[in-house]
Design an enzyme around this catalytic site. Structure first.
Site, short mmCIF file in Angstrom:
data_model
loop_
_atom_site.label_atom_id
_atom_site.label_comp_id
_atom_site.label_asym_id
_atom_site.label_seq_id
_atom_site.Cartn_x
_atom_site.Cartn_y
_atom_site.Cartn_z
N CYS A 131 0.81 -1.22 0.00
CA CYS A 131 0.00 0.00 0.00
C CYS A 131 0.85 1.27 0.00
CB CYS A 131 -0.97 0.00 1.18
SG CYS A 131 -0.19 -0.41 2.76
N HIS A 238 -2.66 6.56 4.45
CA HIS A 238 -1.22 6.64 4.68
C HIS A 238 -0.72 8.00 4.19
CE1 HIS A 238 -1.31 2.61 5.88
NE2 HIS A 238 -0.68 2.01 4.88
#
Length: 339
Positions: A131, A238
Site C-alpha cells: 500500500c 497513509h
C-alpha cells in the site's frame, strides 16, 4: 462485450469487503461473481450487487468446480501461495494483494498508472504492490520519466487499518484504555517506528518492501532509496514525506506541472490558504494526493513531496481492480485452460 466470471478470495476480510465496494462502483464486465473465504466464513451470506451471495469455502475442489476468469486475492501470503497457483492452473488471472509474489521475477508487480504494459507478460499471476509503495510510485513515476530520479528518502506515517482489523481495533480499543492485541505497544496517542518484522540490517520488512518494490515498478535498479516507516494513530490513509533528488535540473513549478498532468494524481498545494493533503480528506477516495511541494536546497536538483492516499482503496482494493480493468482492456485475460 465479453463478460467474465470473477472470484473474490478473502471476501469477508477488511480488504475483501472493500473489493466488493469498489467492484460495485466500477462495474466490471462481469457475468458471475464467486465469493471465497475460509471454512469459518463458508456458508455465510453477503449482499453484493443487489443479491445475496453465499460464501464458498476456499479449497481446491471448489476452485475447480467454478469457472473463474479473474481472481482477486486478499487472504494473506500463505493462502495465496497455496491457492493462487490452483486458480492460475485452471486458467484464471490471479491478482494478489499479499506479499507472496511481489519479489518473484516471473510475476509482474503493477500500478496501472505507472507500468501497465507489464501486465502483458504475466503467467496468470499479477502482484498488487504494498500500500505505501503504490501511492508513492503514482507520484514518482512521471517525475522519474521527466527528470530522472537519483535518490529517494521515504518517511511514512501509516494508518492502523494497514495492519488489518486487529490493528484497527487496537486504536479503537486504545481510546478506551484497552491493552493492544496487534501492536507491541499502545497506538493511541503514540507512534510506532516499527511496521512488520525487523531484519538483520536494522530495517523493517515494510521499509525493505518499499525499497525493492519501487525499483521493480519504476524499472530502475540504480535508484538509491532509503526508508523509515511509522505506524500512527490514524484509522485510514497513509501519509508520506518523500525527498527526491533528480539527475536533471527542475523547478518547483515544473514538478507541479508534471504532477498535475499525470493520471491518478490530485495536486493540493496552496500553503497560503492551508491547502495540503490529509488522511481525513483522502479517505474513501481513489486518487493520490500530493502537496507541500518545495525545493530541497541541500542538493543541486531535489524536491520534498507530501503524498497521501486511502491505503485500503488505492493502496489495496482499487489498485487491484484497476489492474483487472487494464488486463481486460489490453486483452490479457487468457482463455480458460483444461484442467
Amino acid at each position: 462485450m465479453k463478460k467474465y466470471d470473477i472470484a473474490v478470495v478473502g471476501a469477508t476480510g477488511m480488504v475483501g469487503r472493500k473489493f466488493l465496494e469498489v467492484l460495485t462502483e466500477r462495474q466490471l464486465p462481469a457475468n458471475n461473481y464467486y465469493l471465497f473465504a475460509s471454512s469459518r466464513s463458508a456458508g455465510s451470506v453477503i449482499d453484493f450487487m443487489g443479491k445475496p451471495h453465499t460464501v464458498i469455502e476456499l479449497n481446491e475442489e471448489n476452485i475447480k468446480a467454478h469457472k473463474v476468469d479473474i481472481a482477486l486475492f486478499s487472504a494473506g501470503g500463505d493462502v495465496s501461495k497455496q491457492f493462487a497457483p490452483v486458480f492460475a492452473k485452471c486458467g484464471a488471472l490471479v491478482i494478489d494483494n499479499s506479499n507472496a509474489w511481489r519479489r518473484d521475477p516471473q510475476v509482474p508487480l503493477v500500478v496501472p498508472e505507472c507500468n501497465p504494459r507489464d501486465i502483458m507478460w504475466h503467467k496468470n499471476i499479477i502482484a498488487n504492490p504494498n500500500c505505501s509503495t503504490i501511492q508513492a510510485v503514482v507520484a514518482l513515476q512521471p517525475l522519474h520519466k521527466a527528470f530522472g530520479i537519483k535518490r529517494i528518502i521515504y518517511s511514512t506515517y501509516q494508518a492502523v487499518s494497514g495492519a488489518g482489523v486487529k490493528g484497527f481495533n487496537d486504536l479503537k480499543g486504545g481510546i478506551c484504555g484497552e491493552a493492544p492485541q496487534k501492536f507491541p505497544y499502545p497506538i493511541f496517542g503514540n507512534c510506532l517506528p516499527h511496521i512488520d518484522v525487523f531484519l538483520e540490517n536494522g530495517y523493517t520488512r515494510e521499509e525493505d518492501k518499499m525499497i525493492f518494490e519501487t525499483k521493480k515498478i519504476l524499472g530502475d535498479q540504480d535508484i538509491k532509496i532509503t526508508a523509515t516507516c511509522v505506524r500512527v494513530p490514524v484509522y485510514y490513509g497513509h501519509s508520506e514525506s518523500v525527498n527526491v533528488e533528480f539527475y536533471k535540473p527542475c523547478t518547483v513549478e515544473q514538478v507541479k506541472e508534471v504532477l498535475q498532468n499525470a493520471p491518478g494524481i490530485v495536486v493540493q498545494d496552496d500553503a497560503k490558504n492551508l491547502v495540503y493533503p490529509m488522511p481525513v480528506t483522502a479517505e474513501n477516495k481513489d486518487e493520490v494526493f500530493v502537496g507541500r511541494i518545495r525545493k530541497d536546497d541541500t542538493v543541486e536538483s531535489g524536491v520534498n513531496l507530501w503524498i497521501v492516499a486511502d491505503n485500503i482503496r488505492k493502496g489495496a482494493a482499487t489498485n487491484a481492480v484497476q489492474i483487472a480493468e487494464k488486463a481486460i482492456e489490453l486483452g490479457a485475460v487468457k482463455d480458460q485452460l483444461n484442467v
